[in-house]
Design a protein around this motif. Structure first.
Motif, PDB file in Angstrom:
ATOM      1  N   ILE A   5      30.852  50.866  45.725  1.00  0.00           N
ATOM      2  CA  ILE A   5      31.612  51.007  45.082  1.00  0.00           C
ATOM      3  C   ILE A   5      30.937  51.269  43.666  1.00  0.00           C
ATOM      4  O   ILE A   5      30.338  50.621  43.188  1.00  0.00           O
ATOM      5  CB  ILE A   5      32.851  49.891  44.883  1.00  0.00           C
ATOM      6  N   ILE A   7      31.552  51.484  39.622  1.00  0.00           N
ATOM      7  CA  ILE A   7      32.459  51.109  38.366  1.00  0.00           C
ATOM      8  C   ILE A   7      32.259  52.165  37.278  1.00  0.00           C
ATOM      9  O   ILE A   7      31.085  52.311  36.750  1.00  0.00           O
ATOM     10  CB  ILE A   7      32.035  49.591  37.885  1.00  0.00           C
ATOM     11  N   LYS A  15      32.283  46.952  31.834  1.00  0.00           N
ATOM     12  CA  LYS A  15      31.789  47.483  33.158  1.00  0.00           C
ATOM     13  C   LYS A  15      30.714  46.278  33.766  1.00  0.00           C
ATOM     14  O   LYS A  15      30.620  45.987  34.816  1.00  0.00           O
ATOM     15  CB  LYS A  15      31.355  48.798  33.328  1.00  0.00           C
ATOM     16  N   MET A  87      36.073  52.018  40.954  1.00  0.00           N
ATOM     17  CA  MET A  87      36.740  50.983  39.961  1.00  0.00           C
ATOM     18  C   MET A  87      36.825  51.587  38.678  1.00  0.00           C
ATOM     19  O   MET A  87      35.699  51.602  37.882  1.00  0.00           O
ATOM     20  CB  MET A  87      36.066  49.650  40.157  1.00  0.00           C
ATOM     21  N   VAL A 115      40.420  52.145  42.504  1.00  0.00           N
ATOM     22  CA  VAL A 115      41.203  51.198  42.010  1.00  0.00           C
ATOM     23  C   VAL A 115      41.275  51.036  40.497  1.00  0.00           C
ATOM     24  O   VAL A 115      40.056  50.928  39.849  1.00  0.00           O
ATOM     25  CB  VAL A 115      40.391  49.744  42.529  1.00  0.00           C
ATOM     26  N   VAL A 117      41.471  48.957  37.071  1.00  0.00           N
ATOM     27  CA  VAL A 117      41.212  47.540  36.981  1.00  0.00           C
ATOM     28  C   VAL A 117      41.427  47.594  35.276  1.00  0.00           C
ATOM     29  O   VAL A 117      40.920  48.108  34.587  1.00  0.00           O
ATOM     30  CB  VAL A 117      39.482  47.289  37.116  1.00  0.00           C
ATOM     31  N   LEU A 155      41.988  41.439  42.713  1.00  0.00           N
ATOM     32  CA  LEU A 155      40.904  42.264  42.854  1.00  0.00           C
ATOM     33  C   LEU A 155      40.613  42.493  44.465  1.00  0.00           C
ATOM     34  O   LEU A 155      40.284  43.402  44.939  1.00  0.00           O
ATOM     35  CB  LEU A 155      39.651  42.141  41.794  1.00  0.00           C
ATOM     36  N   LEU A 159      40.482  45.362  47.216  1.00  0.00           N
ATOM     37  CA  LEU A 159      39.351  46.028  47.837  1.00  0.00           C
ATOM     38  C   LEU A 159      39.423  45.828  49.196  1.00  0.00           C
ATOM     39  O   LEU A 159      38.734  46.568  50.035  1.00  0.00           O
ATOM     40  CB  LEU A 159      38.049  45.386  47.077  1.00  0.00           C
TER      41      LEU A 159
END
Length: 461
Positions: A5, A7, A15, A87, A115, A117, A155, A159
């Motif tokens: 993943i 960020i 981050k 993310m 995703v 965030v 979260l 995930l």
């Protein structure tokens, strides 16, 4: 294969804080100043029973072609290409910005699960900003506070949906019941830190070892901030190499961010097994180089001296032997440390450098048989007995090696506090020569042998 993943998001949305939270360590530098992260960093993350690889990236930002900002974005694009999911992080307190909207389109074009965030969602202002993020069209925002650990369960749920089902593995024995052979130990990656003054060419060297532009480089000093680790295999041997920020004199360090970078570099030295100290061939053995080498010796790490930018030097006879002589003159505390002339840009001397690292690692781990050690000890003391102190002679009984990494010895004697440092240096240099321990730090601890008659009181006269 591990699920990966990345960020992503604009600068200063948290981050790196989220990265540190997921890996469970403060690996990435965190500061209020935007743009702290430049190189991408990978780590093994864990959230509940989920295990995955997470990549911290530089903030998405626009820059002129060829500029440092543009190359930072290229690193981020590479991370997106390597990832299985993204993310996308926004700052809920600041609300949506035009950059958030532009980079949300960028994330959608990656054609990977995203995703959303909303970080910094704690409090009333964070709640409002999180609601705004629905406008990005990336689904429901996961409201978290990476700094305080809030919202991690939400979260996890997001995930969990993306990640494949874990494969059931057979039950394994406890590690305490497994005997690790010397051959298995020899296959473990050697941890190597590359250190030196700013602009010595550390990142360029690592990029050549990797065969790709993995780390950002620039003619401007101070490009590297975080200590980034990369995995390298060289002729069948695995290495974990740490690129570090340049180390300047303490009096010249003013900015808070540089202080954090230097502290990160010092942690890399303590974590390493071998430290390569890089010097500029045209300005070698300057005062700061000597300070860095002394720091490495005090930390007890194996040291390799690398003189970089050798391609810029005029080739003269005996120049390499002059380097050896200069190293022994300026760095007597690591006498005999391997010194290699290299060019990180042209790839010159890389084979010799990697061989020197493995040789230094072997010496750092070396153990001397007790019988041979005490034969040497008797000869060394007979050849040069310790001086008398305050009219009383010092009695040295015997010596034993307690551990390697670095080679450490305990010398049993009388009146340990009276043994001169000059005599310890004599023993250290003699040890180095007798048992072929060039360059590695050597530790000799003095310990007074117990006196069996100490409990008896002297009779009154």
């Amino acid at each position: 294969m591990s699920f990966t993943i990345a960020i992503i998001g604009r600068p200063n949305v948290g981050k790196s804080t989220l990265f540190n939270r997921l890996v469970g360590q403060k690996l990435a530098l965190v500061d209020d100043e935007p743009g702290v992260t430049r190189d991408r960093r990978e780590g093994n993350a864990r959230l509940g029973d989920l295990e995955f690889t997470v990549i911290d990236t530089a903030g998405l930002d626009e820059g002129a072609k060829g500029s440092l900002t543009a190359r930072m974005q290229e690193q981020t694009e590479t991370a997106i290409g390597l990832a299985d999911a993204l993310m996308f992080v926004i700052d809920a307190r600041a609300g949506l910005t035009p950059n958030d909207r532009a980079f949300a389109d960028f994330a959608r074009r990656a054609n990977k699960p995203v995703v959303l965030v909303a970080n910094k969602s704690e409090g009333k202002h964070g709640e409002i900003g999180a609601m705004e993020s629905y406008a990005l069209g990336l689904g429901d925002p996961i409201q978290i506070s990476a700094e305080h650990g809030e919202g991690m369960s939400d979260l996890y749920d997001a995930l969990r949906v993306l990640m494949p089902e874990p494969v059931e593995e057979p039950e394994e024995f406890d590690d305490d019941d497994v005997i690790v052979s010397d051959e298995e130990l020899a296959q473990r990656p050697i941890r190597v830190a590359i250190v030196g003054r700013p602009n010595a060419g550390k990142s360029t060297l690592i990029n050549h070892l990797l065969g790709e532009e993995r780390l950002l480089t620039s003619a401007e000093a101070g490009t590297t901030r975080d200590s980034i680790s990369v995995e390298i295999t060289w002729q069948g041997r695995d290495f974990r190499v740490f690129d570090t920020a340049g180390l300047r004199r303490r009096s010249r360090i003013e900015e808070k961010l540089e202080k954090l970078s230097v502290a990160d570099a010092l942690r890399a030295i303590r974590f390493a097994e071998v430290v390569v100290m890089m010097m500029d061939a045209q300005n070698r053995f300057e005062e700061q180089d000597l300070r860095i080498a002394d720091l490495i010796e005090r930390e007890g790490r194996a040291i390799v001296l690398a003189v970089n930018k050798w391609d810029l030097m005029e080739r003269k006879p005996h120049l390499i032997s002059a380097l050896r002589s200069d190293a022994d003159h300026w760095l007597p505390q690591v006498k005999g440390a391997p010194i290699v002339a290299v060019s990180g840009l042209m790839g010159e001397g890389i084979d010799r450098l990697m061989t020197a690292i493995q040789d230094a690692y072997a010496v750092w781990n070396k153990r001397v048989p007790t019988a041979a050690l005490n034969r040497w000890f008797e000869q060394a003391v007979d050849a040069n007995p310790p001086p008398a102190v305050s009219g009383r002679r010092l009695k040295l009984n015997y010596i034993t090696q307690t551990k390697g990494r670095p080679p450490s010895f305990v010398l049993f004697c009388s009146r340990a506090d009276a043994v001169p440092q000059s005599y310890l240096r004599y023993l250290t240099n003699s040890l180095r020569e007798a048992f072929d321990l060039p360059g590695t730090p050597i530790r000799i601890t003095l310990r007074e042998k117990a006196n069996p008659f100490a409990h008896k009181r002297r009779r009154p006269s």
